[in-house]
Motif scaffolding. Structure first.
Motif, PDB file in Angstrom:
ATOM      1  N   ALA A  79       0.843  -1.544  -0.397  1.00 47.73           N
ATOM      2  CA  ALA A  79      -0.267   0.184  -0.230  1.00 47.73           C
ATOM      3  C   ALA A  79       0.936   1.594  -0.106  1.00 47.73           C
ATOM      4  CB  ALA A  79      -0.975  -0.035   1.472  1.00 47.73           C
ATOM      5  N   HIS A  80       1.412   1.324   0.516  1.00 44.61           N
ATOM      6  CA  HIS A  80       2.561   2.470   0.682  1.00 44.61           C
ATOM      7  C   HIS A  80       3.445   2.397  -0.591  1.00 44.61           C
ATOM      8  CE1 HIS A  80       5.356   5.536   2.084  1.00 44.61           C
ATOM      9  NE2 HIS A  80       6.516   4.267   1.787  1.00 44.61           N
ATOM     10  N   THR A  81       4.100   1.482  -1.177  1.00 48.72           N
ATOM     11  CA  THR A  81       4.533   1.713  -2.218  1.00 48.72           C
ATOM     12  C   THR A  81       3.752   2.184  -3.905  1.00 48.72           C
ATOM     13  OG1 THR A  81       6.007  -0.198  -2.148  1.00 48.72           O
ATOM     14  CG2 THR A  81       6.015   0.753  -4.507  1.00 48.72           C
ATOM     15  N   LEU A  85       4.119   5.920  -5.801  1.00 52.22           N
ATOM     16  CA  LEU A  85       3.893   5.929  -6.523  1.00 52.22           C
ATOM     17  C   LEU A  85       2.789   6.812  -7.633  1.00 52.22           C
ATOM     18  CD1 LEU A  85       4.718   1.769  -7.702  1.00 52.22           C
ATOM     19  CD2 LEU A  85       6.025   4.156  -8.394  1.00 52.22           C
ATOM     20  N   ALA A  86       1.873   6.751  -6.855  1.00 54.43           N
ATOM     21  CA  ALA A  86       0.350   7.245  -6.882  1.00 54.43           C
ATOM     22  C   ALA A  86       0.604   8.883  -7.161  1.00 54.43           C
ATOM     23  CB  ALA A  86      -0.855   7.378  -6.058  1.00 54.43           C
ATOM     24  N   ALA A  87       1.499   8.955  -5.943  1.00 60.98           N
ATOM     25  CA  ALA A  87       1.719  10.706  -5.813  1.00 60.98           C
ATOM     26  C   ALA A  87       2.524  11.585  -6.924  1.00 60.98           C
ATOM     27  CB  ALA A  87       2.761  10.637  -4.463  1.00 60.98           C
ATOM     28  N   ILE A  88       2.945  10.325  -7.839  1.00 57.57           N
ATOM     29  CA  ILE A  88       3.874  11.119  -8.553  1.00 57.57           C
ATOM     30  C   ILE A  88       3.453  10.753  -9.977  1.00 57.57           C
ATOM     31  CG2 ILE A  88       6.080  10.998  -7.628  1.00 57.57           C
ATOM     32  CD1 ILE A  88       6.582   8.882  -8.830  1.00 57.57           C
ATOM     33  N   ALA A  89       2.303  10.055 -10.306  1.00 64.22           N
ATOM     34  CA  ALA A  89       2.149   9.831 -11.829  1.00 64.22           C
ATOM     35  C   ALA A  89       1.134  10.388 -12.456  1.00 64.22           C
ATOM     36  CB  ALA A  89       1.699   7.586 -10.942  1.00 64.22           C
ATOM     37  N   PRO A  90       0.603  10.446 -13.472  1.00 68.24           N
ATOM     38  CA  PRO A  90       0.117  11.567 -13.779  1.00 68.24           C
ATOM     39  C   PRO A  90      -1.697  11.035 -13.867  1.00 68.24           C
ATOM     40  CG  PRO A  90       1.069  10.675 -15.271  1.00 68.24           C
ATOM     41  CD  PRO A  90       1.781   9.630 -14.658  1.00 68.24           C
ATOM     42  N   MET A  91      -2.755  11.164 -13.752  1.00 66.17           N
ATOM     43  CA  MET A  91      -3.762  10.986 -13.359  1.00 66.17           C
ATOM     44  C   MET A  91      -5.036  10.875 -14.841  1.00 66.17           C
ATOM     45  SD  MET A  91      -5.816  12.676  -9.794  1.00 66.17           S
ATOM     46  CE  MET A  91      -4.232  12.055  -8.524  1.00 66.17           C
ATOM     47  N   ASP A  92      -5.674  10.433 -14.995  1.00 66.00           N
ATOM     48  CA  ASP A  92      -6.363  10.431 -16.462  1.00 66.00           C
ATOM     49  C   ASP A  92      -7.644  10.727 -16.018  1.00 66.00           C
ATOM     50  OD1 ASP A  92      -7.676   8.038 -14.602  1.00 66.00           O
ATOM     51  OD2 ASP A  92      -6.659   6.051 -15.673  1.00 66.00           O
ATOM     52  N   SER A  93      -9.319  10.455 -16.613  1.00 68.68           N
ATOM     53  CA  SER A  93     -10.101  10.877 -16.586  1.00 68.68           C
ATOM     54  C   SER A  93     -10.970   9.970 -15.321  1.00 68.68           C
ATOM     55  CB  SER A  93     -10.598  11.383 -17.549  1.00 68.68           C
ATOM     56  OG  SER A  93     -11.051   9.731 -18.151  1.00 68.68           O
ATOM     57  N   LEU A  94     -10.291   8.934 -15.361  1.00 66.91           N
ATOM     58  CA  LEU A  94     -11.169   7.731 -14.065  1.00 66.91           C
ATOM     59  C   LEU A  94     -10.888   8.501 -13.040  1.00 66.91           C
ATOM     60  CD1 LEU A  94     -11.889   4.569 -13.609  1.00 66.91           C
ATOM     61  CD2 LEU A  94      -9.872   4.163 -11.748  1.00 66.91           C
ATOM     62  N   TYR A  95     -10.163   9.014 -11.909  1.00 69.63           N
ATOM     63  CA  TYR A  95     -10.583   9.893 -10.759  1.00 69.63           C
ATOM     64  C   TYR A  95     -12.120  10.737 -10.709  1.00 69.63           C
ATOM     65  CZ  TYR A  95     -10.389  12.687  -6.856  1.00 69.63           C
ATOM     66  OH  TYR A  95     -10.614  14.088  -6.094  1.00 69.63           O
ATOM     67  N   GLU A 107     -13.240  12.986  -0.702  1.00 68.10           N
ATOM     68  CA  GLU A 107     -13.437  13.931   0.343  1.00 68.10           C
ATOM     69  C   GLU A 107     -13.020  13.232   1.443  1.00 68.10           C
ATOM     70  OE1 GLU A 107     -13.984  17.058  -0.042  1.00 68.10           O
ATOM     71  OE2 GLU A 107     -13.660  16.324  -2.195  1.00 68.10           O
ATOM     72  N   VAL A 108     -13.333  11.997   1.956  1.00 62.89           N
ATOM     73  CA  VAL A 108     -13.021  11.775   3.264  1.00 62.89           C
ATOM     74  C   VAL A 108     -12.831  10.026   3.086  1.00 62.89           C
ATOM     75  CG1 VAL A 108     -12.990  11.098   5.475  1.00 62.89           C
ATOM     76  CG2 VAL A 108     -14.191  13.446   4.764  1.00 62.89           C
ATOM     77  N   ARG A 109     -11.491  10.128   3.312  1.00 64.25           N
ATOM     78  CA  ARG A 109     -11.422   8.093   2.770  1.00 64.25           C
ATOM     79  C   ARG A 109     -10.355   7.532   3.769  1.00 64.25           C
ATOM     80  NH1 ARG A 109      -8.286  10.851  -1.595  1.00 64.25           N
ATOM     81  NH2 ARG A 109      -6.399  10.142  -1.422  1.00 64.25           N
ATOM     82  N   SER A 110      -9.932   6.127   4.116  1.00 67.68           N
ATOM     83  CA  SER A 110      -8.774   5.642   4.232  1.00 67.68           C
ATOM     84  C   SER A 110      -8.393   5.167   3.004  1.00 67.68           C
ATOM     85  CB  SER A 110      -9.951   4.291   4.726  1.00 67.68           C
ATOM     86  OG  SER A 110      -9.875   3.125   4.253  1.00 67.68           O
ATOM     87  N   CYS A 111      -7.302   4.745   3.310  1.00 66.10           N
ATOM     88  CA  CYS A 111      -5.672   4.958   2.572  1.00 66.10           C
ATOM     89  C   CYS A 111      -5.315   2.989   3.306  1.00 66.10           C
ATOM     90  CB  CYS A 111      -5.439   5.678   2.006  1.00 66.10           C
ATOM     91  SG  CYS A 111      -3.981   5.274   0.471  1.00 66.10           S
ATOM     92  N   TYR A 112      -5.559   2.120   2.946  1.00 63.40           N
ATOM     93  CA  TYR A 112      -5.605   0.914   3.187  1.00 63.40           C
ATOM     94  C   TYR A 112      -5.419   0.861   4.805  1.00 63.40           C
ATOM     95  CZ  TYR A 112      -2.373  -3.002   4.241  1.00 63.40           C
ATOM     96  OH  TYR A 112      -2.442  -4.959   4.374  1.00 63.40           O
ATOM     97  N   ASP A 113      -4.776   1.455   5.908  1.00 58.05           N
ATOM     98  CA  ASP A 113      -4.995   1.048   7.533  1.00 58.05           C
ATOM     99  C   ASP A 113      -5.006   2.965   7.872  1.00 58.05           C
ATOM    100  OD1 ASP A 113      -2.580   2.250   7.205  1.00 58.05           O
ATOM    101  OD2 ASP A 113      -1.714   0.620   8.751  1.00 58.05           O
ATOM    102  N   ALA A 179       0.846   9.134   7.666  1.00 65.98           N
ATOM    103  CA  ALA A 179       0.917   7.249   7.880  1.00 65.98           C
ATOM    104  C   ALA A 179       1.666   6.497   8.959  1.00 65.98           C
ATOM    105  CB  ALA A 179       0.800   7.364   6.657  1.00 65.98           C
ATOM    106  N   GLY A 180       1.678   5.330   8.616  1.00 67.37           N
ATOM    107  CA  GLY A 180       2.371   5.460   9.930  1.00 67.37           C
ATOM    108  C   GLY A 180       1.428   4.034  11.501  1.00 67.37           C
ATOM    109  N   PRO A 181       2.053   3.657  12.595  1.00 68.05           N
ATOM    110  CA  PRO A 181       0.810   4.162  13.473  1.00 68.05           C
ATOM    111  C   PRO A 181       0.847   4.929  13.856  1.00 68.05           C
ATOM    112  CG  PRO A 181       3.637   3.315  13.299  1.00 68.05           C
ATOM    113  CD  PRO A 181       3.273   3.121  12.127  1.00 68.05           C
ATOM    114  N   MET A 182       1.063   6.602  13.813  1.00 68.54           N
ATOM    115  CA  MET A 182      -0.173   6.570  14.580  1.00 68.54           C
ATOM    116  C   MET A 182      -1.173   7.147  14.178  1.00 68.54           C
ATOM    117  SD  MET A 182       0.281  11.425  14.722  1.00 68.54           S
ATOM    118  CE  MET A 182       1.330  11.217  16.271  1.00 68.54           C
TER     119      MET A 182
END
Length: 237
Positions: A79-81, A85-95, A107-113, A179-182
């Motif tokens: 998930a971290h990797t 990758l998503a932070a530097i990847a170009p975005m298509d129209s899907l999002y 707006e508010v979501r979980s990203c893995y944990d 992210a992380g334990p906190m």
């Protein structure tokens, strides 16, 4: 000396349908083949082939629960990797299309944990602005105080090798969240305290009335609104 097989990982993520499945799984929950097929816009048969490739690459694992088989990311390091990758990847129209369809996907979501999206970014900004969290040397460092008890966080007495509060680039906001334990403790507490909930329809998370009050009282974040994640029964999926 063994050489990392980046080519296997590269082949696994080098397909738009598979990356859409991985983005769906980054939410942290497990999904059926049919749910992932719908997210990727492919048939269940095609989704099965994609999932086998992702499993062979070690990115996804399958778990049988009753009559259903659920798929999830193989671990937090995956998930971290993917998040980086998503932070530097170009975005298509899907999002953008998903966000319109879901009425506010990000707006508010979980990203893995851990918590992600605008609320997570605002939470990190507020903690820094109020002196509860320091950003230095590429990391987040908590400052002792009562706010952490309110957020369900137990700050360790000694710093270990694994960062307790890891800055993570939010893939939609392109700004840092925790992210992380906190991050894991904050999300777990928010769900258990009823501040956030996963609705029956839609994607993401919803901020409840008690959540609005708690976040406003502690950090001035009471104005956050969101709609949440799709959840289907085994029979529907």
């Amino acid at each position: 000396m063994a050489t990392p097989r980046f080519d296997i990982i590269g082949q696994a993520i080098a397909d738009a349908s598979r990356t859409r499945m991985l983005c769906e799984l980054m939410e942290g929950r497990a999904f059926t083949n049919k749910e992932l097929a719908s997210a990727a816009g492919v048939t269940p048969q095609t989704a099965s082939a994609h999932l086998r490739l992702l499993q062979d690459a070690g990115l996804v694992v399958a778990e049988k629960r009753g009559r259903c088989v659920f798929h999830r990311l193989s671990g937090p390091e995956v998930a971290h990797t993917l998040e980086q990758l998503a932070a530097i990847a170009p975005m298509d129209s899907l999002y953008r299309a998903q966000r319109r369809k879901a009425g506010g996907l990000a707006e508010v979501r979980s990203c893995y944990d851990h918590l992600a999206g605008p609320l997570a970014v605002a939470l990190a900004d507020a903690l820094i602005a109020r002196g509860h969290l320091r950003e230095e040397a590429g990391g987040f460092h908590p400052v002792a105080g009562a706010v952490w008890t309110g957020l369900g966080v137990t700050v360790p007495e000694h710093v270990g090798r694994t960062p307790f509060a890891r800055p993570c680039m939010d893939w939609t906001e392109r700004r840092l969240h925790i992210a992380g334990p906190m991050g894991r403790q904050i999300l777990t507490h928010a769900l258990e305290a009823g501040w956030l909930r996963r609705p029956v329809r839609g994607r993401g998370l919803e901020v409840t009335a008690p959540g609005h009050r708690a976040l406003h009282d502690m950090l001035g974040l009471g104005g956050v609104l969101a709609r949440g994640t799709t959840s289907k029964s085994c029979e529907e999926a």
